[in-house]
Design a protein around this motif. Structure first.
Motif, PDB file in Angstrom:
ATOM      1  N   MET A   1     -39.037  64.469 -27.125  1.00  0.00           N
ATOM      2  CA  MET A   1     -40.434  64.943 -27.532  1.00  0.00           C
ATOM      3  C   MET A   1     -41.103  63.664 -28.406  1.00  0.00           C
ATOM      4  SD  MET A   1     -42.856  66.924 -26.245  1.00  0.00           S
ATOM      5  CE  MET A   1     -44.388  67.592 -26.717  1.00  0.00           C
ATOM      6  N   GLU A   2     -40.572  63.174 -29.248  1.00  0.00           N
ATOM      7  CA  GLU A   2     -40.990  62.194 -29.967  1.00  0.00           C
ATOM      8  C   GLU A   2     -41.126  60.898 -29.115  1.00  0.00           C
ATOM      9  OE1 GLU A   2     -42.238  62.277 -33.086  1.00  0.00           O
ATOM     10  OE2 GLU A   2     -41.712  64.468 -33.129  1.00  0.00           O
ATOM     11  N   ASN A   3     -40.090  60.830 -28.363  1.00  0.00           N
ATOM     12  CA  ASN A   3     -40.211  59.519 -27.453  1.00  0.00           C
ATOM     13  C   ASN A   3     -41.504  59.365 -26.502  1.00  0.00           C
ATOM     14  OD1 ASN A   3     -39.476  57.184 -26.098  1.00  0.00           O
ATOM     15  ND2 ASN A   3     -38.031  58.046 -24.639  1.00  0.00           N
ATOM     16  N   VAL A   4     -41.949  60.723 -26.058  1.00  0.00           N
ATOM     17  CA  VAL A   4     -42.970  60.899 -25.214  1.00  0.00           C
ATOM     18  C   VAL A   4     -44.252  60.507 -26.232  1.00  0.00           C
ATOM     19  CG1 VAL A   4     -44.387  62.316 -23.971  1.00  0.00           C
ATOM     20  CG2 VAL A   4     -41.970  62.422 -23.703  1.00  0.00           C
ATOM     21  N   ALA A   6     -44.580  58.756 -28.635  1.00  0.00           N
ATOM     22  CA  ALA A   6     -44.531  57.350 -29.060  1.00  0.00           C
ATOM     23  C   ALA A   6     -45.047  56.384 -27.961  1.00  0.00           C
ATOM     24  CB  ALA A   6     -43.172  56.729 -29.361  1.00  0.00           C
ATOM     25  N   ARG A   7     -44.840  56.760 -26.693  1.00  0.00           N
ATOM     26  CA  ARG A   7     -45.171  56.126 -25.427  1.00  0.00           C
ATOM     27  C   ARG A   7     -46.620  56.564 -25.207  1.00  0.00           C
ATOM     28  NH1 ARG A   7     -40.697  55.852 -20.780  1.00  0.00           N
ATOM     29  NH2 ARG A   7     -38.824  54.876 -22.173  1.00  0.00           N
ATOM     30  N   LEU A   8     -47.063  57.859 -25.509  1.00  0.00           N
ATOM     31  CA  LEU A   8     -48.643  58.080 -25.360  1.00  0.00           C
ATOM     32  C   LEU A   8     -49.518  57.535 -26.287  1.00  0.00           C
ATOM     33  CD1 LEU A   8     -48.257  61.582 -23.745  1.00  0.00           C
ATOM     34  CD2 LEU A   8     -48.700  59.433 -22.470  1.00  0.00           C
ATOM     35  N   ALA A   9     -48.915  57.110 -27.592  1.00  0.00           N
ATOM     36  CA  ALA A   9     -49.834  56.774 -28.444  1.00  0.00           C
ATOM     37  C   ALA A   9     -50.900  55.485 -28.221  1.00  0.00           C
ATOM     38  CB  ALA A   9     -48.990  56.312 -29.938  1.00  0.00           C
ATOM     39  N   PRO A  10     -50.479  54.620 -27.636  1.00  0.00           N
ATOM     40  CA  PRO A  10     -51.388  53.559 -27.135  1.00  0.00           C
ATOM     41  C   PRO A  10     -52.456  54.121 -26.364  1.00  0.00           C
ATOM     42  CG  PRO A  10     -49.225  52.731 -27.083  1.00  0.00           C
ATOM     43  CD  PRO A  10     -48.982  54.150 -27.469  1.00  0.00           C
ATOM     44  N   ALA A  11     -52.370  54.961 -25.274  1.00  0.00           N
ATOM     45  CA  ALA A  11     -53.145  55.493 -24.466  1.00  0.00           C
ATOM     46  C   ALA A  11     -54.465  56.169 -25.396  1.00  0.00           C
ATOM     47  CB  ALA A  11     -52.568  56.177 -23.373  1.00  0.00           C
ATOM     48  N   LYS A  12     -53.695  56.919 -26.295  1.00  0.00           N
ATOM     49  CA  LYS A  12     -54.658  57.750 -27.074  1.00  0.00           C
ATOM     50  C   LYS A  12     -55.534  57.156 -28.001  1.00  0.00           C
ATOM     51  CE  LYS A  12     -54.440  61.914 -30.085  1.00  0.00           C
ATOM     52  NZ  LYS A  12     -53.445  62.946 -30.772  1.00  0.00           N
ATOM     53  N   ASP A  13     -54.834  55.931 -28.607  1.00  0.00           N
ATOM     54  CA  ASP A  13     -55.687  55.032 -29.066  1.00  0.00           C
ATOM     55  C   ASP A  13     -56.703  54.408 -28.386  1.00  0.00           C
ATOM     56  OD1 ASP A  13     -54.240  55.654 -31.540  1.00  0.00           O
ATOM     57  OD2 ASP A  13     -52.933  54.033 -31.248  1.00  0.00           O
ATOM     58  N   LYS A  14     -56.679  53.969 -27.387  1.00  0.00           N
ATOM     59  CA  LYS A  14     -57.579  53.324 -26.451  1.00  0.00           C
ATOM     60  C   LYS A  14     -58.468  54.419 -25.929  1.00  0.00           C
ATOM     61  CE  LYS A  14     -54.833  49.799 -24.203  1.00  0.00           C
ATOM     62  NZ  LYS A  14     -53.962  49.403 -22.994  1.00  0.00           N
ATOM     63  N   MET A  15     -57.962  55.622 -25.655  1.00  0.00           N
ATOM     64  CA  MET A  15     -59.290  56.585 -25.464  1.00  0.00           C
ATOM     65  C   MET A  15     -60.084  57.058 -26.696  1.00  0.00           C
ATOM     66  SD  MET A  15     -59.333  57.388 -22.323  1.00  0.00           S
ATOM     67  CE  MET A  15     -60.416  59.005 -22.520  1.00  0.00           C
ATOM     68  N   SER A  16     -59.584  57.031 -27.684  1.00  0.00           N
ATOM     69  CA  SER A  16     -60.402  57.113 -29.082  1.00  0.00           C
ATOM     70  C   SER A  16     -61.204  56.296 -28.964  1.00  0.00           C
ATOM     71  CB  SER A  16     -59.296  57.375 -30.423  1.00  0.00           C
ATOM     72  OG  SER A  16     -60.145  57.516 -31.342  1.00  0.00           O
ATOM     73  N   ASP A  17     -60.611  54.721 -29.007  1.00  0.00           N
ATOM     74  CA  ASP A  17     -61.842  53.811 -29.181  1.00  0.00           C
ATOM     75  C   ASP A  17     -62.956  53.856 -28.164  1.00  0.00           C
ATOM     76  OD1 ASP A  17     -62.624  51.199 -30.150  1.00  0.00           O
ATOM     77  OD2 ASP A  17     -61.873  50.181 -28.218  1.00  0.00           O
ATOM     78  N   PHE A  18     -62.468  54.258 -26.893  1.00  0.00           N
ATOM     79  CA  PHE A  18     -63.549  54.219 -25.797  1.00  0.00           C
ATOM     80  C   PHE A  18     -64.576  55.289 -26.148  1.00  0.00           C
ATOM     81  CE2 PHE A  18     -65.347  56.461 -22.074  1.00  0.00           C
ATOM     82  CZ  PHE A  18     -65.725  55.316 -21.304  1.00  0.00           C
ATOM     83  N   ALA A  19     -64.058  56.711 -26.326  1.00  0.00           N
ATOM     84  CA  ALA A  19     -64.763  57.871 -26.747  1.00  0.00           C
ATOM     85  C   ALA A  19     -65.836  57.391 -28.035  1.00  0.00           C
ATOM     86  CB  ALA A  19     -64.062  58.735 -27.298  1.00  0.00           C
ATOM     87  N   ALA A  71     -48.327  57.320 -40.783  1.00  0.00           N
ATOM     88  CA  ALA A  71     -46.870  57.618 -40.708  1.00  0.00           C
ATOM     89  C   ALA A  71     -46.538  58.601 -39.731  1.00  0.00           C
ATOM     90  CB  ALA A  71     -46.477  57.586 -42.177  1.00  0.00           C
ATOM     91  N   GLY A  72     -45.236  58.645 -39.100  1.00  0.00           N
ATOM     92  CA  GLY A  72     -45.008  59.785 -38.361  1.00  0.00           C
ATOM     93  C   GLY A  72     -45.535  59.577 -36.882  1.00  0.00           C
ATOM     94  N   GLY A  73     -46.400  58.663 -36.679  1.00  0.00           N
ATOM     95  CA  GLY A  73     -47.034  58.643 -35.301  1.00  0.00           C
ATOM     96  C   GLY A  73     -48.058  59.568 -35.230  1.00  0.00           C
ATOM     97  N   THR A  74     -48.528  60.374 -36.018  1.00  0.00           N
ATOM     98  CA  THR A  74     -49.691  61.154 -35.769  1.00  0.00           C
ATOM     99  C   THR A  74     -50.931  60.643 -36.191  1.00  0.00           C
ATOM    100  OG1 THR A  74     -49.386  62.097 -38.211  1.00  0.00           O
ATOM    101  CG2 THR A  74     -48.091  63.196 -36.404  1.00  0.00           C
ATOM    102  N   THR A  75     -51.873  61.094 -35.654  1.00  0.00           N
ATOM    103  CA  THR A  75     -53.228  60.597 -36.083  1.00  0.00           C
ATOM    104  C   THR A  75     -54.139  61.822 -36.657  1.00  0.00           C
ATOM    105  OG1 THR A  75     -54.210  61.607 -33.916  1.00  0.00           O
ATOM    106  CG2 THR A  75     -53.636  59.224 -34.077  1.00  0.00           C
ATOM    107  N   THR A  76     -54.911  61.518 -37.776  1.00  0.00           N
ATOM    108  CA  THR A  76     -55.852  62.293 -38.325  1.00  0.00           C
ATOM    109  C   THR A  76     -57.106  62.180 -38.229  1.00  0.00           C
ATOM    110  OG1 THR A  76     -55.844  60.774 -40.269  1.00  0.00           O
ATOM    111  CG2 THR A  76     -53.943  62.545 -40.134  1.00  0.00           C
TER     112      THR A  76
END
Length: 87
Positions: A1-4, A6-19, A71-76
Motif C-alpha cells: 500500500m505504501e508503494n502505491v 508513493a507512486r501517486l504522491a506526484p499526481a496528488k501534488d500536481k492536482m493540488s497545484d492545479f486546484a 515526513a512519511g509521505g502524507t500531506t496536511t
C-alpha cells in the motif's frame, strides 16, 4: 500500500497545484455541471445533486489548500477543517 501511495504522491501534488491555481474556475465548473444535471433530471434529484455538489466543492477546497509531502509521505491541510469562524 505504501508503494502505491508513493507512486501517486506526484499526481496528488500536481492536482493540488492545479486546484490552487484555478480554484475559481474549478468551483464554477462544478456549479455549471450540477445545474446541467439538475436541469436534465427536471429537478427530480435536486437535493442529492446539491449534497454531492457541496461535498465535491469541499473536497476540491481541501485539495487546493494542501501542502507538499511531509515526513512519511502524507500531506496536511494548511488550514483547519470546517467552516470559518463567525465574526
Amino acid at each position: 500500500m505504501e508503494n502505491v501511495k508513493a507512486r501517486l504522491a506526484p499526481a496528488k501534488d500536481k492536482m493540488s497545484d492545479f486546484a490552487r491555481r484555478h480554484e475559481d474556475k474549478v468551483q464554477h465548473g462544478i456549479e455549471k455541471a450540477a445545474k446541467a444535471v439538475d436541469d436534465r433530471t427536471k429537478h427530480k434529484y435536486s437535493d442529492k445533486i446539491h449534497a454531492g455538489t457541496s461535498k465535491t466543492k469541499h473536497a476540491m477546497d481541501r485539495l487546493a489548500h494542501m501542502e507538499g509531502p511531509q515526513a512519511g509521505g502524507t500531506t496536511t491541510a494548511t488550514r483547519p477543517e470546517g467552516p470559518p469562524p463567525a465574526s
